[in-house]
Design a protein around this motif. Structure first.
Motif, PDB file in Angstrom:
ATOM      1  N   UNK A 175     -11.982  -7.331  67.234  1.00 23.04           N
ATOM      2  CA  UNK A 175     -12.441  -6.167  66.487  1.00 23.04           C
ATOM      3  C   UNK A 175     -12.182  -4.885  67.280  1.00 23.04           C
ATOM      4  N   UNK A 176     -12.428  -4.934  68.584  1.00 29.19           N
ATOM      5  CA  UNK A 176     -12.182  -3.772  69.441  1.00 29.19           C
ATOM      6  C   UNK A 176     -10.710  -3.393  69.436  1.00 29.19           C
ATOM      7  N   UNK A 177      -9.809  -4.387  69.571  1.00 33.37           N
ATOM      8  CA  UNK A 177      -8.371  -4.116  69.573  1.00 33.37           C
ATOM      9  C   UNK A 177      -7.935  -3.519  68.228  1.00 33.37           C
ATOM     10  N   UNK A 178      -8.515  -3.977  67.146  1.00 39.90           N
ATOM     11  CA  UNK A 178      -8.176  -3.458  65.822  1.00 39.90           C
ATOM     12  C   UNK A 178      -8.635  -2.009  65.674  1.00 39.90           C
ATOM     13  N   UNK A 179      -9.813  -1.695  66.227  1.00 39.33           N
ATOM     14  CA  UNK A 179     -10.318  -0.318  66.185  1.00 39.33           C
ATOM     15  C   UNK A 179      -9.397   0.623  66.954  1.00 39.33           C
ATOM     16  N   UNK A 180      -8.937   0.174  68.121  1.00 40.15           N
ATOM     17  CA  UNK A 180      -8.004   0.976  68.932  1.00 40.15           C
ATOM     18  C   UNK A 180      -6.723   1.253  68.154  1.00 40.15           C
ATOM     19  N   UNK A 181      -6.211   0.225  67.481  1.00 39.94           N
ATOM     20  CA  UNK A 181      -4.981   0.387  66.697  1.00 39.94           C
ATOM     21  C   UNK A 181      -5.169   1.404  65.571  1.00 39.94           C
TER      22      UNK A 181
ATOM     23  N   UNK B  60      -3.697  -6.129  68.668  1.00 40.90           N
ATOM     24  CA  UNK B  60      -4.657  -6.453  67.609  1.00 40.90           C
ATOM     25  C   UNK B  60      -4.255  -7.735  66.884  1.00 40.90           C
ATOM     26  N   UNK B  61      -2.953  -7.852  66.574  1.00 43.75           N
ATOM     27  CA  UNK B  61      -2.472  -9.055  65.870  1.00 43.75           C
ATOM     28  C   UNK B  61      -2.593 -10.299  66.743  1.00 43.75           C
ATOM     29  N   UNK B  62      -2.277 -10.146  68.041  1.00 44.45           N
ATOM     30  CA  UNK B  62      -2.365 -11.287  68.943  1.00 44.45           C
ATOM     31  C   UNK B  62      -3.804 -11.761  69.113  1.00 44.45           C
ATOM     32  N   UNK B  63      -4.731 -10.803  69.216  1.00 44.37           N
ATOM     33  CA  UNK B  63      -6.138 -11.188  69.347  1.00 44.37           C
ATOM     34  C   UNK B  63      -6.624 -11.901  68.096  1.00 44.37           C
ATOM     35  N   UNK B  64      -6.173 -11.411  66.921  1.00 41.37           N
ATOM     36  CA  UNK B  64      -6.540 -12.064  65.669  1.00 41.37           C
ATOM     37  C   UNK B  64      -5.904 -13.448  65.580  1.00 41.37           C
ATOM     38  N   UNK B  65      -4.650 -13.556  66.036  1.00 41.98           N
ATOM     39  CA  UNK B  65      -3.962 -14.844  66.020  1.00 41.98           C
ATOM     40  C   UNK B  65      -4.677 -15.853  66.919  1.00 41.98           C
ATOM     41  N   UNK B  66      -5.164 -15.375  68.077  1.00 44.30           N
ATOM     42  CA  UNK B  66      -5.895 -16.266  68.986  1.00 44.30           C
ATOM     43  C   UNK B  66      -7.183 -16.764  68.335  1.00 44.30           C
ATOM     44  N   UNK B  67      -7.883 -15.827  67.645  1.00 39.54           N
ATOM     45  CA  UNK B  67      -9.120 -16.211  66.960  1.00 39.54           C
ATOM     46  C   UNK B  67      -8.833 -17.261  65.891  1.00 39.54           C
ATOM     47  N   UNK B  68      -7.768 -17.036  65.117  1.00 43.31           N
ATOM     48  CA  UNK B  68      -7.417 -17.991  64.061  1.00 43.31           C
ATOM     49  C   UNK B  68      -7.041 -19.352  64.637  1.00 43.31           C
ATOM     50  N   UNK B  69      -6.297 -19.316  65.753  1.00 46.64           N
ATOM     51  CA  UNK B  69      -5.909 -20.585  66.403  1.00 46.64           C
ATOM     52  C   UNK B  69      -7.140 -21.322  66.921  1.00 46.64           C
TER      53      UNK B  69
ATOM     54  N   UNK C 178     -17.659 -20.269  56.338  1.00 42.73           N
ATOM     55  CA  UNK C 178     -18.442 -19.801  57.478  1.00 42.73           C
ATOM     56  C   UNK C 178     -17.595 -18.882  58.371  1.00 42.73           C
ATOM     57  N   UNK C 179     -16.402 -19.337  58.699  1.00 42.71           N
ATOM     58  CA  UNK C 179     -15.518 -18.520  59.533  1.00 42.71           C
ATOM     59  C   UNK C 179     -15.042 -17.284  58.776  1.00 42.71           C
ATOM     60  N   UNK C 180     -14.813 -17.437  57.478  1.00 41.76           N
ATOM     61  CA  UNK C 180     -14.397 -16.290  56.672  1.00 41.76           C
ATOM     62  C   UNK C 180     -15.480 -15.222  56.653  1.00 41.76           C
ATOM     63  N   UNK C 181     -16.749 -15.655  56.575  1.00 41.11           N
ATOM     64  CA  UNK C 181     -17.855 -14.707  56.551  1.00 41.11           C
ATOM     65  C   UNK C 181     -17.909 -13.895  57.842  1.00 41.11           C
ATOM     66  N   UNK C 182     -17.787 -14.571  58.995  1.00 37.50           N
ATOM     67  CA  UNK C 182     -17.809 -13.871  60.279  1.00 37.50           C
ATOM     68  C   UNK C 182     -16.613 -12.931  60.393  1.00 37.50           C
ATOM     69  N   UNK C 183     -15.444 -13.427  59.949  1.00 38.49           N
ATOM     70  CA  UNK C 183     -14.233 -12.593  60.006  1.00 38.49           C
ATOM     71  C   UNK C 183     -14.390 -11.330  59.173  1.00 38.49           C
ATOM     72  N   UNK C 184     -14.951 -11.474  57.974  1.00 39.86           N
ATOM     73  CA  UNK C 184     -15.093 -10.323  57.087  1.00 39.86           C
ATOM     74  C   UNK C 184     -16.130  -9.339  57.620  1.00 39.86           C
ATOM     75  N   UNK C 185     -17.199  -9.841  58.222  1.00 38.13           N
ATOM     76  CA  UNK C 185     -18.192  -8.950  58.816  1.00 38.13           C
ATOM     77  C   UNK C 185     -17.564  -8.140  59.950  1.00 38.13           C
ATOM     78  N   UNK C 186     -16.801  -8.818  60.797  1.00 33.15           N
ATOM     79  CA  UNK C 186     -16.099  -8.118  61.881  1.00 33.15           C
ATOM     80  C   UNK C 186     -15.082  -7.122  61.331  1.00 33.15           C
ATOM     81  N   UNK C 187     -14.428  -7.513  60.238  1.00 35.37           N
ATOM     82  CA  UNK C 187     -13.434  -6.634  59.614  1.00 35.37           C
ATOM     83  C   UNK C 187     -14.093  -5.347  59.124  1.00 35.37           C
ATOM     84  N   UNK C 188     -15.244  -5.499  58.468  1.00 38.87           N
ATOM     85  CA  UNK C 188     -15.971  -4.326  57.973  1.00 38.87           C
ATOM     86  C   UNK C 188     -16.425  -3.454  59.134  1.00 38.87           C
ATOM     87  N   UNK C 189     -16.886  -4.103  60.216  1.00 37.98           N
ATOM     88  CA  UNK C 189     -17.325  -3.361  61.399  1.00 37.98           C
ATOM     89  C   UNK C 189     -16.170  -2.607  62.056  1.00 37.98           C
TER      90      UNK C 189
END
Length: 556
Positions: free
Chosen positions: A175-181, A229-238, A283-294
């Motif tokens: 989320x932090x990396x996405x905010x920076x981007x 940002x994409x790499x951090x998201x890719x790591x989370x998904x993996x 469950x994972x989608x919910x956490x992802x979407x909350x982080x996305x909104x944040x």
């Protein structure tokens, strides 16, 4: 703040919620039927197996249809929210105070209509809807799983909690990396706007290579931040997929052990395996979407800044003057950064008269004139129009009373006609009369290109004067608007303004014509924020040394 756009579309959202509830229910039933199929196959009941297979196929098709309907409605809701948001943002900007575009820079507002809206579409509006989907799917799947087998339900929940805690910690970094981007992308858009609007200056000083190098660095920086940002998201998904796979493996292993002991059937194991996706995914989608909104809080703040830009005009009136405008300045003072730009200025501009305002750079001329359009809001003293305080007029009323023309003329990429009328319904006779009055000799159907390169400076000035006359403003302010024109064009435009019979003209220019000086009713001298003299040309030549010095230099 932006949730109101979802609430505004409540009928569509209501249908969306109903279909979103039905989809996981159908999917849960399909999982239960699949387990029943396994038990029937193990028992050798062929007819029962094919009967359950047919039911499963029906559930499968219905679930697919519901998913398509959900996606279609989601697309429609997001489209409506995006359209409403842009409409509101544009309306607020068009209603903003005059100084709004100077803080922050307009490039950030352009980014809000392009980059920010695109990001909000997926990371805010879509995230909210998908979070709702995830909650409904999760509640349905857990309810069905508990009814199926409590032991398997506990295994899935415990494994999922562990997985979520681990992934949540990593997602915070994502989320932090996405905010920076997002922030770097907004600055990148601002710089592009600056370079494009300053192209002639860049070419003039031959600094293209320096700008290219700066662009290259910025471009690399933005792309690097996007990659991070994409790499951090890719790591989370993996990590999510690995945890999901481990949970399924453990579930199957424990399920087989329980099946061997005779506590459960293979059908329960298989159904539980299918339910894993219905629990883990939401469950994972919910956490992802909350982080996305944040992660888009900074964008929401910029949108909120724009939404709060609308002027507060509750106490201001839409006034139509019943007499020509008389403007009174009563002990007006302006202090900027500790400097008195205007200091106790008192004067009355009478209807229909022509005023020439002269003074050194920094004497306070432009500040004085901006006060009359409320471009400068903070001042001491009082300004009254026909006896009424200027702050009691709405901006729209003030626009019909005072027209302000400066060195920069804004033209729209449209015909000359539309640039004069500004899309208002103006009778052709009135338009033609104004065009003739200002001496504009241009085909009204000519299309103005970006940058005004197919019009001369004199033509653009005449278009601006025509606008003010179409608007029938009582007062026309001309602030250094002829300073860059050739002598003949400047003389012609000044002569045109002096020939206006009904309008009050406030003319500021270092390039005024000494041949027309006698036609001004009053000449006002400003120096260090104070009026140091006023009168006709003859009066000032007799009584004011400062004015005599100016005219001596003007006449060589």
């Amino acid at each position: 703040m932006l949730v109101k756009y979802l609430i505004k579309r409540w009928p569509l959202v209501a249908v969306y919620l109903v279909v979103t509830v039905l989809a996981p229910i159908v999917n849960a039933n399909a999982a239960l039927v699949s387990g029943e199929m396994m038990d029937l196959a193990g028992a050798g009941d062929v007819s029962g197996f094919f009967r359950s297979l047919g039911i499963f196929a029906i559930y499968f098709l219905v679930h697919g249809g519901l998913l398509f309907i959900i996606q279609s409605i989601r697309i429609k809701i997001i489209s409506c929210c995006r359209r409403d948001l842009k409409q509101d943002m544009f309306r607020q900007i068009m209603s903003a105070d005059n100084a709004f575009f100077s803080k922050p820079d307009s490039g950030f507002h352009i980014a809000a209509f392009s980059n920010d809206i695109t990001i909000l579409e997926s990371k805010y509006f879509e995230a909210w809807l998908e979070a709702i989907e995830a909650v409904l799917s999760l509640v349905t799947a857990l309810s069905a799983l508990l009814m199926l087998n409590k032991v398997m339900a506990v295994i899935i929940v415990v494994g999922e909690v562990f997985s979520l805690v681990l992934c949540f910690l990593v997602r915070r970094y994502s989320m932090f990396r996405n905010k920076v981007y997002i922030e770097k992308l907004a600055h990148f858009t601002q710089r592009i706007k600056d370079y494009f609007t300053s192209f002639q200056m860049i070419r003039n000083y031959s600094v293209e290579n320096q700008i290219k190098r700066r662009f290259s660095r910025m471009n690399q920086d933005v792309e690097d931040s996007k990659d991070a940002a994409d790499m951090s998201l890719s790591f989370v998904n993996t990590l999510t997929m690995v945890c999901n796979s481990m949970l399924k493996f453990m579930l199957c292993a424990i399920g087989v052990i329980l099946m061997i002991k005779g506590n459960i059937t293979i059908g329960i194991v298989y159904s539980s395996y299918r339910f894993t996706d219905q629990v883990v995914g939401p469950m994972h989608s919910l956490i992802t979407k909350i982080n996305s909104i944040e992660s888009v809080k900074s964008i929401v703040s910029r949108i909120k800044h724009i939404s709060n830009a609308s002027r507060n005009e509750q106490k201001q009136e839409d006034v139509v003057l019943d007499a020509p405008a008389t403007i009174e300045l009563d002990n007006v003072g302006v202090n900027i950064d500790g400097k008195h730009v205007l200091d106790g200025t008192t004067y009355t501009f009478e209807p229909g008269k022509k005023y020439l305002i002269i003074g050194r750079n920094g004497a306070g001329k432009s500040t004085l004139l901006r006060l009359l359009k409320r471009s400068q809001e903070d001042f001491e003293g009082a300004i009254r129009i026909n006896g009424k305080d200027i702050h009691s007029f709405s901006y729209s009323s003030l626009a019909n009373i005072v027209s302000y023309i400066n060195e920069s003329v804004s033209l729209i990429c449209d015909t000359v006609r539309q640039n004069i009328t500004l899309y208002r319904d103006i009778p052709e006779e009135q338009l033609q009369a104004v065009v003739k009055q200002v001496g504009l000799k241009v085909n009204l159907d000519r299309v103005v290109r970006d940058g005004e390169r197919n019009l001369s400076s004199g033509e653009t000035r005449r278009i601006e004067i025509a606008r003010s006359l179409i608007n029938r403003a009582s007062v026309i302010i001309y602030d250094e608007a002829i300073s860059t024109l050739d002598i003949q064009t400047a003389y012609s435009i000044e002569q045109t303004l002096l020939s206006l019979k009904d309008q009050t003209v406030l003319f500021v220019s270092h390039n005024f014509s000494s041949q027309l000086i006698d036609q001004y009713d009053q000449i006002i001298l400003l120096d260090e924020g104070k009026i140091c003299g006023s009168g006709t040309h003859e009066q000032l030549m007799e009584t004011n040394q400062y004015y005599r010095n100016i005219m001596s230099i003007k006449n060589g």
